[in-house]
Design a protein around this motif. Structure first.
Motif, short mmCIF file in Angstrom:
data_model
loop_
_atom_site.label_atom_id
_atom_site.label_comp_id
_atom_site.label_asym_id
_atom_site.label_seq_id
_atom_site.Cartn_x
_atom_site.Cartn_y
_atom_site.Cartn_z
N ILE A 354 4.90 -16.81 -6.63
CA ILE A 354 5.58 -15.48 -6.11
C ILE A 354 4.79 -14.26 -6.17
CG2 ILE A 354 7.74 -14.30 -6.67
CD1 ILE A 354 8.37 -17.04 -5.39
N ALA A 355 4.19 -14.22 -7.10
CA ALA A 355 3.35 -13.12 -7.32
C ALA A 355 2.20 -12.75 -6.04
CB ALA A 355 2.50 -12.89 -8.76
N TRP A 356 1.81 -14.12 -5.70
CA TRP A 356 0.89 -13.99 -4.60
C TRP A 356 1.80 -13.78 -3.18
CZ3 TRP A 356 -3.41 -13.22 -2.36
CH2 TRP A 356 -3.90 -13.83 -1.30
N THR A 357 2.88 -14.14 -2.93
CA THR A 357 3.68 -13.83 -2.06
C THR A 357 3.82 -12.25 -1.90
OG1 THR A 357 4.79 -16.14 -2.30
CG2 THR A 357 5.88 -14.14 -0.81
N PHE A 358 4.41 -11.77 -2.89
CA PHE A 358 4.42 -10.31 -2.96
C PHE A 358 3.11 -9.36 -2.64
CE2 PHE A 358 4.72 -6.05 -4.92
CZ PHE A 358 5.63 -5.47 -4.11
N LEU A 359 2.06 -10.00 -3.34
CA LEU A 359 0.77 -9.18 -3.22
C LEU A 359 0.15 -9.40 -1.73
CD1 LEU A 359 -1.65 -7.86 -4.59
CD2 LEU A 359 -2.50 -10.19 -5.30
N LYS A 360 0.26 -10.42 -1.13
CA LYS A 360 -0.24 -10.64 0.31
C LYS A 360 0.60 -9.64 1.04
CE LYS A 360 1.04 -14.23 2.87
NZ LYS A 360 1.08 -15.53 3.47
N TRP A 361 2.10 -9.78 1.16
CA TRP A 361 2.89 -8.94 1.69
C TRP A 361 2.54 -7.51 1.78
CZ3 TRP A 361 5.93 -4.73 1.10
CH2 TRP A 361 6.71 -4.43 2.28
N LEU A 362 2.18 -7.08 0.43
CA LEU A 362 2.07 -5.60 0.27
C LEU A 362 0.61 -5.09 0.91
CD1 LEU A 362 2.82 -3.16 -1.63
CD2 LEU A 362 1.26 -3.95 -3.36
N THR A 363 -0.33 -6.00 0.73
CA THR A 363 -1.81 -5.42 1.17
C THR A 363 -2.30 -6.21 2.36
OG1 THR A 363 -2.75 -7.37 -0.09
CG2 THR A 363 -2.23 -5.42 -1.44
N ALA A 364 -1.78 -7.28 2.86
CA ALA A 364 -2.36 -8.08 3.91
C ALA A 364 -1.54 -8.48 5.29
CB ALA A 364 -2.88 -9.25 3.40
N THR A 365 -0.34 -7.90 5.13
CA THR A 365 0.51 -7.86 6.42
C THR A 365 0.87 -6.48 7.03
OG1 THR A 365 2.50 -7.57 5.17
CG2 THR A 365 1.88 -9.86 4.97
N GLU A 366 1.07 -6.87 8.34
CA GLU A 366 1.44 -5.47 9.25
C GLU A 366 2.69 -4.84 8.48
OE1 GLU A 366 1.77 -3.56 13.20
OE2 GLU A 366 0.17 -4.68 12.22
N GLU A 367 3.71 -5.74 8.11
CA GLU A 367 4.89 -5.06 7.59
C GLU A 367 4.44 -4.49 6.21
OE1 GLU A 367 4.40 -8.38 8.34
OE2 GLU A 367 5.91 -8.78 9.77
N GLY A 368 3.88 -4.75 5.32
CA GLY A 368 3.29 -4.18 4.23
C GLY A 368 2.66 -2.75 4.29
N ALA A 369 1.44 -2.99 5.45
CA ALA A 369 0.81 -1.69 5.91
C ALA A 369 1.74 -0.57 6.23
CB ALA A 369 -0.35 -2.05 6.72
N SER A 371 5.03 -0.05 5.76
CA SER A 371 5.71 0.36 5.04
C SER A 371 5.20 1.28 4.00
CB SER A 371 6.35 -0.86 4.05
OG SER A 371 7.34 -0.30 3.00
N LEU A 372 3.80 0.98 3.72
CA LEU A 372 3.00 1.89 2.67
C LEU A 372 2.85 3.13 3.53
CD1 LEU A 372 0.96 2.56 0.42
CD2 LEU A 372 -0.76 1.61 1.90
N GLY A 373 2.58 3.23 4.95
CA GLY A 373 2.47 4.39 5.90
C GLY A 373 3.57 5.20 6.12
N THR A 374 4.72 4.53 6.16
CA THR A 374 6.01 5.08 6.45
C THR A 374 6.70 5.74 5.25
OG1 THR A 374 6.59 3.44 8.03
CG2 THR A 374 8.20 4.66 7.04
N HIS A 375 6.43 5.24 4.04
CA HIS A 375 7.16 5.60 2.79
C HIS A 375 6.32 6.53 1.99
CE1 HIS A 375 10.41 3.48 4.01
NE2 HIS A 375 9.97 2.02 3.72
N PHE A 376 4.80 6.17 1.94
CA PHE A 376 3.81 7.08 0.96
C PHE A 376 3.03 8.00 1.74
CE2 PHE A 376 5.26 3.24 -1.33
CZ PHE A 376 5.06 3.68 -2.79
#
Length: 460
Positions: A354-369, A371-376
């Motif tokens: 589960i940790a890898w699932t979140f880590l991959k989404w956070l750092t390696a996916t279009e959605e995660g990238a 989200s980082l740009g939009t909110h941070f």
């Protein structure tokens, strides 16, 4: 000193709480499901050219079928609570049954209590973290995941989490230290119509001192204080030493295992920083000016600081102030240092899948990238994603910071021991003049070299 909360405090907290291997007395056993193709140190680093596992590609997994809870240790969440809340909400749109709990406790406290987080913000990968087995090698996860392509990351950030043939974290956001922010309103008052070309510390000092002029014993506004900078002495020292001709191996050469903080290029930079502070800054008048600024508001945003180095999100915030007409000027490539923060998985994690699932989404996916740009309002370490193309490319602030990031080639110096306590030990005496910059850096070099020698002696 400044009395307002800013990103300096955040970075300082992250630095202090950066994962250190002294906390990692564990065998890292876990009952979680982990990919079994664990590579040796001689295995090639994964990239888009690496062969995929020979097994038949598994059928896609329904994101809703993944259930569990993980703990993410991130001191940032106490400073950016809404941003983290919104980011996790974006994650849960895809993975509705994975709960991400944020934690801000010191990592050593969690490890001592045998309650390790699954993931942790990692300001800088260290040799100790890897060699003492604190962190999980992510290489097998990458190899086993057909959707992963490490070539989609900027080279500097992804390489900063590679060591000894393994991958011990994923870069979350990236930045380059920094374009120079300036308030056009103040520069116009002084008749300054353009930023001069900066080639060296002398040029920079001549420009900075224009903004430290007393008017009947007080300041109407101030400039950048190189001795403190936005993020404290050690970070400022790296930047100014780079402008003075140093690079990361000047501070520490991993091939020779030699510490070089007392190199003339670094000593010269620190002498310049301290001399500027002593010669051009009236601390009583500065503090009186800052006392006029509302609590929690940065002096730059209040129109009381003319120039400075800030992260992109701060610059974007300052630009909204009626007291600021923001300008951004590029700094010499020699001064720019690649930076950013990543996230590592702890070997003690009990929920690695589960940790890898979140880590991959956070750092390696279009959605995660996105989200980082939009909110941070931060750059992802990914090379391409729609927020970067559709939003940042149309934003002059993001364009300027993106240019700095693209040109930043010098990595932050990395030692096999924790240099932060040693660097902090005599800082106050350097500021007070009790210890000269040369004496301070001789001390830092001696102590760190002794620690490095002891570290490698224990490894024999």
């Amino acid at each position: 000193m400044r009395r307002f909360p800013n990103v300096a405090a955040i970075i300082a907290i992250i630095f202090v709480l950066a994962i250190v291997s002294a906390c990692s007395n564990t065998n890292g056993n876990s009952n979680s499901s982990v990919p079994s193709d664990k590579p040796s140190n001689s295995d090639p680093k994964p990239s888009n050219s690496d062969p995929k596992p020979t097994e038949e590609t598994p059928a896609p997994v329904d994101p809703a079928s993944l259930k569990g809870e993980i703990v993410w240790n991130t001191p940032w969440s106490q400073y950016f609570p809404e941003q983290h809340k919104n980011l996790i909400a974006d994650f849960n749109k895809v993975y509705p049954n994975i709960k991400v709990t944020l934690n801000i406790e010191p990592i050593e406290v969690l490890l001592a209590a045998n309650t390790p987080p699954d993931l942790a913000l990692n300001f800088a990968l260290s040799i100790q973290q890897v060699e003492d087995g604190l962190l999980e090698d992510l290489t097998p996860y990458v190899k086993a995941d057909p959707s992963m392509n490490l070539d989609s990351f900027m080279e500097g950030p992804i390489n900063s989490y590679k060591m000894n043939g393994g991958l011990y974290g994923m870069p979350w956001f990236a930045d380059g230290y920094f374009p120079l922010a300036y308030n056009k309103k103040i520069l116009e008052q002084l008749g300054i119509t353009e930023i001069p070309e900066i080639k060296n510390l002398t040029d920079l000092g001549e420009f900075f001192k224009k903004f430290w002029t007393l008017n009947n014993g007080s300041y109407d506004f101030v400039g950048e204080d190189p001795a403190y900078g936005t993020f404290g002495l050690s970070t400022a020292l790296y930047n100014y030493a780079f402008l003075n001709g140093a690079d990361s191996t000047t501070f520490y050469n991993p091939e020779t295992k030699k510490v070089g903080f007392n190199d003339p290029k670094i000593v010269g930079a620190l002498e310049w920083m301290i001399d500027f502070n002593k010669q051009h800054i009236d601390k009583k008048a500065r503090d009186a000016l800052f006392a006029q600024v509302p609590e929690g508001v940065h002096p730059f945003k209040a129109g009381k600081q003319a120039v400075g180095f800030f992260v992109m999100s701060s610059a974007a915030d300052f630009a909204q102030s009626p007291d600021v007409d923001l300008g951004l000027a590029p700094m010499p490539t020699e001064m720019l240092r690649s930076g950013g923060i990543g996230v590592s998985m702890l070997k003690m994690s009990k929920n690695k899948e589960i940790a890898w699932t979140f880590l991959k989404w956070l750092t390696a996916t279009e959605e995660g990238a996105n989200s980082l740009g939009t909110h941070f309002n931060f750059f992802s370490a990914k090379k391409e994603y729609s927020w970067l193309k559709d939003t940042a490319s149309k934003d002059p602030i993001a364009q300027s910071y993106g240019d700095a990031l693209a040109r930043a080639g010098k990595p932050t110096p990395t030692l096999p021991v924790n240099s932060a306590p040693v660097l902090a030990e005599l800082v106050d005496k350097v500021y007070s003049g009790e210890v000269s910059p040369k004496q301070y850096l001789d001390h830092v070099t001696k102590v760190l070299q002794q620690q490095v020698d002891e570290y490698y002696a224990q490894k024999k």
